[in-house]
Design a protein around this motif. Structure first.
Motif, PDB file in Angstrom:
ATOM      1  N   ALA A 160       0.825  -1.202   0.000  1.00 46.18           N
ATOM      2  CA  ALA A 160       0.000   0.000   0.000  1.00 46.18           C
ATOM      3  C   ALA A 160       0.857   1.248   0.000  1.00 46.18           C
ATOM      4  O   ALA A 160       1.982   1.265   0.516  1.00 46.18           O
ATOM      5  CB  ALA A 160      -0.920   0.001   1.218  1.00 46.18           C
ATOM      6  N   SER A 161       0.325   2.293  -0.609  1.00 42.39           N
ATOM      7  CA  SER A 161       0.961   3.601  -0.578  1.00 42.39           C
ATOM      8  C   SER A 161      -0.129   4.654  -0.590  1.00 42.39           C
ATOM      9  O   SER A 161      -1.302   4.357  -0.815  1.00 42.39           O
ATOM     10  CB  SER A 161       1.911   3.785  -1.766  1.00 42.39           C
ATOM     11  OG  SER A 161       1.171   3.801  -2.980  1.00 42.39           O
ATOM     12  N   THR A 162       0.259   5.892  -0.368  1.00 42.40           N
ATOM     13  CA  THR A 162      -0.692   7.001  -0.376  1.00 42.40           C
ATOM     14  C   THR A 162      -0.317   7.969  -1.491  1.00 42.40           C
ATOM     15  O   THR A 162       0.716   8.642  -1.425  1.00 42.40           O
ATOM     16  CB  THR A 162      -0.686   7.731   0.977  1.00 42.40           C
ATOM     17  OG1 THR A 162      -1.008   6.796   2.013  1.00 42.40           O
ATOM     18  CG2 THR A 162      -1.696   8.868   0.983  1.00 42.40           C
ATOM     19  N   GLY A 163      -1.129   7.975  -2.559  1.00 38.71           N
ATOM     20  CA  GLY A 163      -0.876   8.903  -3.666  1.00 38.71           C
ATOM     21  C   GLY A 163       0.302   8.529  -4.532  1.00 38.71           C
ATOM     22  O   GLY A 163       0.779   9.365  -5.320  1.00 38.71           O
ATOM     23  N   GLN A 164       0.815   7.291  -4.439  1.00 38.49           N
ATOM     24  CA  GLN A 164       1.955   6.857  -5.231  1.00 38.49           C
ATOM     25  C   GLN A 164       1.704   5.449  -5.759  1.00 38.49           C
ATOM     26  O   GLN A 164       0.779   4.755  -5.323  1.00 38.49           O
ATOM     27  CB  GLN A 164       3.240   6.871  -4.388  1.00 38.49           C
ATOM     28  CG  GLN A 164       3.615   8.221  -3.819  1.00 38.49           C
ATOM     29  CD  GLN A 164       4.014   9.216  -4.886  1.00 38.49           C
ATOM     30  OE1 GLN A 164       4.566   8.853  -5.929  1.00 38.49           O
ATOM     31  NE2 GLN A 164       3.741  10.501  -4.626  1.00 38.49           N
ATOM     32  N   SER A 186       2.186   1.488  -6.143  1.00 37.69           N
ATOM     33  CA  SER A 186       2.520   0.397  -5.219  1.00 37.69           C
ATOM     34  C   SER A 186       3.229  -0.678  -6.024  1.00 37.69           C
ATOM     35  O   SER A 186       2.639  -1.259  -6.945  1.00 37.69           O
ATOM     36  CB  SER A 186       1.254  -0.172  -4.567  1.00 37.69           C
ATOM     37  OG  SER A 186       0.586   0.827  -3.823  1.00 37.69           O
ATOM     38  N   LEU A 194      -0.724   3.987 -10.653  1.00 37.29           N
ATOM     39  CA  LEU A 194      -1.799   4.840 -10.176  1.00 37.29           C
ATOM     40  C   LEU A 194      -2.301   5.781 -11.271  1.00 37.29           C
ATOM     41  O   LEU A 194      -3.507   6.004 -11.409  1.00 37.29           O
ATOM     42  CB  LEU A 194      -1.326   5.644  -8.959  1.00 37.29           C
ATOM     43  CG  LEU A 194      -2.361   6.548  -8.299  1.00 37.29           C
ATOM     44  CD1 LEU A 194      -3.510   5.730  -7.719  1.00 37.29           C
ATOM     45  CD2 LEU A 194      -1.708   7.399  -7.200  1.00 37.29           C
TER      46      LEU A 194
END
Length: 340
Positions: A242-246, A248, A266
């Motif tokens: 998982a990542s936030t705004g990037q 994976s 993404l």
């Protein structure tokens, strides 16, 4: 009995067979003087005022041998030399430590058989110092102004226990050797040396959560992982990246060099497969979130979109030992191109 209200001067020895009291009304056990410089007490001695020794030492003997000697060095130091244990008996009360101007700074206390060391002065520390070779060191500090923080190798601990420039060692031959993390209302965890490796153990549920073997293998839910990484579960075994705004991404390496990667792109909303160290934009194999497959493109416009790139041919190669064919299915008809 002989009572003297003045002075008694004797040029030789004076022997007293009974009791003699000096400056007191009640008499205690016998005592005498020997060799002009030695006072001998054959029993208890009670001093109601100051006891002064102008030169030499004050020795307390038992059975003819020195049991303890009290010596003042002349510069204010006072030495107690004992041939056996030196005991401080406060009769159930505190032993009080005083400094300059007789100000109290600490106490030694027996609290229900617990040995208590108390610093009386507000916000002052308890410090243990010593020698490391020829260097003076502070071995441990208990910071009383911070609610009892303990520092080892530091005089200003920032946590309940801080070890500066060193390791915390928990050693032994039992599997219970390790560290415990206990938080009220939640599971208790142990970091333990078990089964030849390091284990994170859920003590509340009696379960090994994570195992690090001595050969480098890591297991989640597997106490004896046979590969570098094993995830095991009695239910569905799931691994999330998982990542936030990037993006994976899962990378594949060889000799510290990237050889391929699989990840969620993404910006193009799809799963991307890339070889070597190319960027996701190369689009070698792409599956969009709508189910379209792109080969050579990350923007497939059909369920299967093949784009060989500049200078190539858009070829789909079907190989079989016999009867190779490529089928096209319309809503009402089937078209086939093939060889027999």
């Amino acid at each position: 009995n002989i009572t003297l209200k003045g002075h008694l001067t004797a040029s030789g020895n004076v022997g007293i067979a009974g009791a003699l009291g000096v400056g007191v009304a009640s008499h205690h056990s016998s005592f005498g003087f020997y060799n002009q410089n030695t006072a001998y007490f054959n029993g208890s001695v009670e001093v109601n005022d100051n006891l002064s020794v102008s030169a030499g030492a004050l020795s307390i003997t038992a059975d003819g041998s020195n049991a303890a000697t009290f010596t003042e060095s002349g510069n204010g130091d006072f030495t107690i030399a004992s041939v056996d244990d030196l005991r401080l008996d406060a009769g159930g009360n505190d032993i009080v430590l005083r400094g300059a101007s007789s100000s109290e700074f600490g106490r030694l206390t027996n609290s229900s058989q617990d040995f208590v060391i108390r610093n009386i002065t507000s916000d002052k520390d308890i410090i243990f110092k010593g020698k490391d070779g020829s260097d003076d060191i502070t071995a441990m500090t208990i910071d009383m102004s911070e609610g009892g923080r303990v520092g080892i190798g530091t005089t200003a601990p920032t946590q309940k226990l801080e070890v500066r420039d060193g390791l915390i060692i928990s050693s032994g031959s039992l599997t219970s050797t390790g560290f415990v993390l206990d938080r009220a209302g939640l599971d208790t965890y142990q970091i333990r040396h078990m089964d030849g490796g390091l284990t994170i153990f859920n003590h509340t549920d009696t379960r090994k959560e994570m195992t690090f073997l001595g050969n480098g293998n890591v297991g989640f839910g597997d106490v004896n992982p046979s590969f570098e990484l094993v995830v095991s579960s009695s239910a569905a075994a799931e691994v999330a990246i998982a990542s936030t705004g990037q993006d994976s991404v899962l990378y594949f390496m060889n000799d510290a060099a990237q050889v391929s990667k699989i990840g969620y792109d993404l910006s193009h909303k799809g799963l991307n497969f890339v070889t070597d160290d190319q960027a996701f934009s190369s689009g070698e194999f792409f599956i969009s979130s709508s189910g379209k497959v792109g080969i050579g493109t990350i923007t497939p416009e059909a369920p299967l979109h093949v784009n060989p790139g500049n200078g190539g041919n858009g070829e789909v190669f079907v190989e079989r030992t016999s009867g190779a064919q490529l089928s096209f299915q319309a809503q009402s008809a089937l078209g086939v191109i093939g060889t027999n």
